[in-house]
Design an enzyme around this catalytic site. Structure first.
Site, PDB file in Angstrom:
ATOM      1  CD  GLU A   1     -43.080   0.442   8.031  1.00  0.00           C
ATOM      2  OE1 GLU A   1     -42.262   1.358   8.517  1.00  0.00           O
ATOM      3  OE2 GLU A   1     -43.374  -0.936   7.711  1.00  0.00           O
TER       4      GLU A   1
ATOM      5  CG  HIS B   1     -42.806   3.006  16.681  1.00  0.00           C
ATOM      6  ND1 HIS B   1     -44.614   3.127  16.515  1.00  0.00           N
ATOM      7  CD2 HIS B   1     -42.486   2.356  15.613  1.00  0.00           C
ATOM      8  CE1 HIS B   1     -44.948   2.934  15.470  1.00  0.00           C
ATOM      9  NE2 HIS B   1     -43.510   2.520  14.723  1.00  0.00           N
TER      10      HIS B   1
ATOM     11  NE  ARG C   1     -41.385   4.530  12.785  1.00  0.00           N
ATOM     12  CZ  ARG C   1     -40.280   3.519  13.464  1.00  0.00           C
ATOM     13  NH1 ARG C   1     -39.857   3.545  13.928  1.00  0.00           N
ATOM     14  NH2 ARG C   1     -41.386   2.549  11.948  1.00  0.00           N
TER      15      ARG C   1
ATOM     16  CG  HIS D   1     -39.173   1.806  18.086  1.00  0.00           C
ATOM     17  ND1 HIS D   1     -39.558  -0.100  18.270  1.00  0.00           N
ATOM     18  CD2 HIS D   1     -38.871   2.059  16.781  1.00  0.00           C
ATOM     19  CE1 HIS D   1     -40.129  -0.170  17.125  1.00  0.00           C
ATOM     20  NE2 HIS D   1     -39.308   0.562  16.078  1.00  0.00           N
TER      21      HIS D   1
ATOM     22  NE  ARG E   1     -34.922   3.231  12.800  1.00  0.00           N
ATOM     23  CZ  ARG E   1     -36.144   1.610  12.322  1.00  0.00           C
ATOM     24  NH1 ARG E   1     -36.293   0.985  11.965  1.00  0.00           N
ATOM     25  NH2 ARG E   1     -37.201   2.394  13.890  1.00  0.00           N
TER      26      ARG E   1
HETATM   27  P1  FAD Z   1     -30.839  -7.841  17.367  1.00  0.00           P
HETATM   28  O1  FAD Z   1     -31.538  -8.304  16.677  1.00  0.00           O
HETATM   29  O2  FAD Z   1     -31.804  -7.153  18.835  1.00  0.00           O
HETATM   30  O3  FAD Z   1     -29.549  -8.651  17.713  1.00  0.00           O
HETATM   31  C1  FAD Z   1     -29.242  -8.615  19.193  1.00  0.00           C
HETATM   32  C2  FAD Z   1     -27.937  -9.531  19.963  1.00  0.00           C
HETATM   33  O4  FAD Z   1     -27.032  -8.714  20.595  1.00  0.00           O
HETATM   34  C3  FAD Z   1     -29.216 -10.513  20.864  1.00  0.00           C
HETATM   35  O5  FAD Z   1     -29.074 -11.720  20.148  1.00  0.00           O
HETATM   36  C4  FAD Z   1     -28.644 -10.103  22.248  1.00  0.00           C
HETATM   37  O6  FAD Z   1     -28.237 -11.017  22.875  1.00  0.00           O
HETATM   38  C5  FAD Z   1     -26.837  -9.988  21.785  1.00  0.00           C
HETATM   39  N1  FAD Z   1     -25.986  -9.270  22.249  1.00  0.00           N
HETATM   40  C6  FAD Z   1     -25.995  -8.556  23.153  1.00  0.00           C
HETATM   41  N2  FAD Z   1     -25.730  -7.529  23.419  1.00  0.00           N
HETATM   42  C7  FAD Z   1     -24.787  -9.060  24.199  1.00  0.00           C
HETATM   43  C8  FAD Z   1     -23.520  -9.356  24.838  1.00  0.00           C
HETATM   44  N3  FAD Z   1     -22.940  -8.009  25.963  1.00  0.00           N
HETATM   45  N4  FAD Z   1     -23.054 -10.598  25.340  1.00  0.00           N
HETATM   46  C9  FAD Z   1     -23.461 -11.105  24.326  1.00  0.00           C
HETATM   47  N5  FAD Z   1     -24.642 -11.095  23.039  1.00  0.00           N
HETATM   48  C10 FAD Z   1     -25.001  -9.952  23.564  1.00  0.00           C
HETATM   49  N6  FAD Z   1     -36.944  -2.319  11.682  1.00  0.00           N
HETATM   50  C11 FAD Z   1     -36.846  -1.849  10.877  1.00  0.00           C
HETATM   51  O7  FAD Z   1     -36.278  -1.786   9.669  1.00  0.00           O
HETATM   52  N7  FAD Z   1     -38.561  -2.291   9.799  1.00  0.00           N
HETATM   53  C12 FAD Z   1     -39.310  -2.803  11.312  1.00  0.00           C
HETATM   54  O8  FAD Z   1     -40.366  -3.667  10.946  1.00  0.00           O
HETATM   55  C13 FAD Z   1     -38.833  -2.664  12.184  1.00  0.00           C
HETATM   56  N8  FAD Z   1     -39.928  -3.544  13.503  1.00  0.00           N
HETATM   57  C14 FAD Z   1     -39.593  -3.087  15.055  1.00  0.00           C
HETATM   58  C15 FAD Z   1     -40.375  -3.580  15.366  1.00  0.00           C
HETATM   59  C16 FAD Z   1     -40.243  -3.922  16.961  1.00  0.00           C
HETATM   60  C17 FAD Z   1     -40.762  -4.554  18.314  1.00  0.00           C
HETATM   61  C18 FAD Z   1     -38.154  -3.694  17.864  1.00  0.00           C
HETATM   62  C19 FAD Z   1     -38.080  -3.828  19.202  1.00  0.00           C
HETATM   63  C20 FAD Z   1     -37.910  -3.295  16.363  1.00  0.00           C
HETATM   64  C21 FAD Z   1     -38.383  -2.721  14.982  1.00  0.00           C
HETATM   65  N9  FAD Z   1     -37.580  -2.549  14.254  1.00  0.00           N
HETATM   66  C22 FAD Z   1     -37.864  -2.535  12.780  1.00  0.00           C
HETATM   67  C23 FAD Z   1     -35.690  -2.198  14.277  1.00  0.00           C
HETATM   68  C24 FAD Z   1     -35.080  -3.376  13.968  1.00  0.00           C
HETATM   69  O9  FAD Z   1     -35.676  -4.729  14.142  1.00  0.00           O
HETATM   70  C25 FAD Z   1     -33.971  -3.624  14.834  1.00  0.00           C
HETATM   71  O10 FAD Z   1     -32.536  -2.682  14.189  1.00  0.00           O
HETATM   72  C26 FAD Z   1     -33.096  -4.748  14.177  1.00  0.00           C
HETATM   73  O11 FAD Z   1     -34.047  -5.960  14.547  1.00  0.00           O
HETATM   74  C27 FAD Z   1     -31.967  -4.815  15.526  1.00  0.00           C
HETATM   75  O12 FAD Z   1     -31.140  -6.266  14.949  1.00  0.00           O
HETATM   76  P2  FAD Z   1     -29.184  -6.414  15.172  1.00  0.00           P
HETATM   77  O13 FAD Z   1     -29.486  -7.728  14.561  1.00  0.00           O
HETATM   78  O14 FAD Z   1     -28.632  -5.471  15.679  1.00  0.00           O
HETATM   79  O15 FAD Z   1     -29.706  -6.728  16.412  1.00  0.00           O
HETATM   80  C1  SIN Z   2     -43.302  -0.778  12.673  1.00  0.00           C
HETATM   81  O1  SIN Z   2     -43.295  -1.741  12.178  1.00  0.00           O
HETATM   82  O2  SIN Z   2     -44.098   0.046  12.736  1.00  0.00           O
HETATM   83  C2  SIN Z   2     -41.524  -0.495  12.950  1.00  0.00           C
HETATM   84  C3  SIN Z   2     -40.929  -0.456  12.133  1.00  0.00           C
HETATM   85  C4  SIN Z   2     -39.469   0.051  11.648  1.00  0.00           C
HETATM   86  O3  SIN Z   2     -39.611  -0.056  13.176  1.00  0.00           O
HETATM   87  O4  SIN Z   2     -38.651   0.084  11.451  1.00  0.00           O
END
Ligand code: FAD
Ligand code: SIN
Length: 531
Positions: free
Chosen positions: A113, A241, A288, A349, A384
């Site tokens: 990537e 993104h 990015r 993003h 990032r």
């Molecule tokens: P999340 O997975 O968002 O989980 C947050 C949790 O907190 C949820 O369960 C939510 O309900 C809960 N929550 C929030 N507020 C509260 C509250 N007040 N009370 C109770 N619960 C609450 N990163 C990569 O490294 N590789 C990728 O390929 C990639 N692709 C992506 C594609 C997309 C479309 C997106 C949106 C992001 C992508 N990212 C990628 C980024 C990555 O997915 C996220 O940064 C990561 O998954 C975040 O994980 P997390 O556990 O911190 O939060």
């Molecule tokens: C993507 O698949 O382009 C998202 C990857 C990322 O946000 O890290």
């Protein structure tokens, strides 16, 4: 009503689940999540997890790529820790049942990537996040020491402030005793006391009008910690993104993974001419920030609403094996990506900033850890590197678990914490006040605090937000609590932090670009000014 758990985990994405699975070996874990358990950004991750797996890749190369993307603001120690622990953490995912794609020879199929000098992104087709989320949920549900409460919203963390002790940003020993949590079943705010709390609430994307993030991404954890006088940093570094499907009515915006550019897809303008080589020698695979700004510039010059991603030269078998979800999605709106170019546009993003944590994932508030997108570990600096965030969550949830399981041996519950005070509140019957303010906030942030910023735009955003803040705080104080007002309040809080941090940064760096300060400043000077 009050509950007691050794470990309170707020959030059920990769950060919360991977922490819970480890902590559960040492005590009772209460996991609360404000929506359905899999309603997370994790589920939407496409590209995959970056990790050093085979030569010719090396830790040094991945470290260098991460530092370059971070534009001199990544913390070298944290980068080193994260990358050197990458292999062990992704292999642990495999032990939890996650399937990463393999080649015919049985080796992991690695993708490339933007900003990566090697192929190092482990993936499961183009639905890596869904695979990870599903397998972690399965493991958590099987674990008798983990209790999961869905649809429960954490409103505020509990500190000595709730015992009537004055707390300021200078107080050195702010302590977290758990959280106040809204229970939709009885519509009451309940007290959850914990020895250790893990904030894993994810990102902030919904503060903007167009985002890849699901609706849950309202920055709750960041706002809660800021309100509790904890340290939050780097909020000006919002990653847009470059390539989300141009489909104006769709929310969240559908991502077209960067791995597609890694496989050879090319960015083109409306005349079908390649344009990225004008901006950067790395072309469509530049980091990015550079690609998103280039697209923004192309759109401003041409007046178009989108540019194109041309994947028509990719072999059919690559599309079917690696990008089946994107193929199906585009086809569902009449775009056959094997014949037609894909209209794409940048969207908010990822938040590089957040709750400041140390190398063990601990925040400035005692007994409060943070991991995943809501945390600012220092890994990403000003930008990032793609696919480093799932990795970061795994590494720091693991490290936090090591520290937390030791900590709980020395911590007692604080039984003096009072119940949530509801005096003087009434039922708010005017939902329009919430929905309208949210739209206003998103318009302000998108128009004035987007990919390109200026003093005038930021000042205007600040002034407008102040009005929304005043009105919303007034409404919050008078209302019987319900999730929408809590989230709106958090979003305004986060918007304020993004604007404030952007105003304070008198330079352009990484994801923060200012028309008034287009130059990079000397890093040591920048650091001195921020102290
Ligand atoms: P999340 O997975 O968002 O989980 C947050 C949790 O907190 C949820 O369960 C939510 O309900 C809960 N929550 C929030 N507020 C509260 C509250 N007040 N009370 C109770 N619960 C609450 N990163 C990569 O490294 N590789 C990728 O390929 C990639 N692709 C992506 C594609 C997309 C479309 C997106 C949106 C992001 C992508 N990212 C990628 C980024 C990555 O997915 C996220 O940064 C990561 O998954 C975040 O994980 P997390 O556990 O911190 O939060
Ligand atoms: C993507 O698949 O382009 C998202 C990857 C990322 O946000 O890290």
């Amino acid at each position: 009503m009050r509950h007691k758990v050794d470990f309170l985990v707020i959030g059920s994405g990769i950060a919360g689940l991977s922490f819970a699975l480890k902590a559960a070996n040492y005590g009772k874990v209460g996991m609360i999540t404000k929506s359905k358990i899999d309603d997370t950004a994790t589920k939407y991750a496409q590209g995959g997890v970056a990790a050093v797996i085979y030569s010719p890749d090396t830790y040094e190369k991945h470290i260098r790529d991460t530092m370059i993307a971070g534009d001199e603001l990544s913390n070298p120690k944290i980068v080193d820790i994260t990358i050197r622990e990458s292999t062990a953490r992704v292999l642990e995912l495999v032990e939890w049942g996650v399937n990463f794609d393999k080649t015919d020879s049985g080796k992991y199929a690695l993708a490339k990537e933007g900003g990566h000098s090697e192929f190092r992104v482990l993936h499961h087709k183009d639905i890596t996040g869904a695979e990870i989320e599903q397998k972690l949920i399965l493991a958590a549900k099987r674990n008798k020491n983990i209790t999961i409460l869905e649809n429960c919203l954490a409103i505020d963390i509990i500190t000595q402030h709730h015992l009537g002790v004055e707390v300021s940003r200078k107080t050195p020993d702010i302590r977290c005793f758990g959280a106040y949590v809204y229970n939709p079943n009885n519509k009451k705010v309940e007290t959850v006391l914990s020895k250790v709390t893990m904030m894993a609430t994810g990102g902030i994307g919904t503060v903007y009008g167009h985002t890849t993030n699901p609706n849950i991404a309202t920055g709750d954890g960041i706002a809660m910690v800021y309100r509790a006088k904890g340290t939050v940093e780097g909020m000006e570094f919002v990653q847009f993104h470059p390539t989300t499907l141009y489909n104006p009515k769709e929310t969240p915006s559908f991502l077209i993974t960067e791995a597609m550019r890694g496989a050879g897809a090319i960015l083109k303008d409306r005349n079908g001419d390649e344009f990225m080589s004008k901006y950067d020698a790395r072309g469509a695979l530049a980091p990015r920030d550079i690609v998103a700004r280039a697209i923004d510039n192309e759109l401003k010059i041409s007046g178009s609403d989108f540019v194109y991603l041309d994947a028509t030269a990719l072999p059919k078998d690559v599309i079917f094996s690696h990008f089946p979800n994107i193929y199906a999605k585009c086809l569902s709106i009449g775009i056959d990506i094997m014949r037609d170019m894909i209209p794409v546009v940048p969207a908010a993003h990822y938040s590089c900033g957040g709750i400041k944590t140390d190398e063990w994932g601990e925040s400035s508030i005692q007994h409060l850890f943070a991991s995943g997108e809501c945390a600012s570990t220092g890994l990403h600096g000003a930008n990032r590197l793609a696919s480093n965030s799932l990795l970061e969550a795994l590494v720091f949830s693991h490290r936090a678990s090591l520290k937390a399981v030791e900590d709980i041996k020395k911590i007692d519950f604080c039984d003096e914490i009072p119940e949530w005070d509801t005096e003087g509140t009434v039922l708010n019957e005017e939902m329009v006040l919430i929905t309208q303010t949210k739209k206003e906030l998103q318009t302000i942030m998108s128009n004035y605090v987007g990919i390109v910023r200026s003093n005038l735009r930021l000042q205007r955003a600040f002034d407008r937000l102040e009005i929304l803040y005043g009105e919303t705080e007034e409404l919050y104080k008078k209302s019987i609590l319900f999730p929408e007002i809590c989230e709106l309040r958090n979003m305004i809080n986060v918007g304020y932090l993004i604007i404030k941090n952007a105003m304070d940064r008198k330079e352009s760096r990484g994801l923060h670009y200012s028309l008034d300060y287009p130059e990079h400043r000397d890093v040591s000077q920048v650091t001195r000014d921020m102290l």
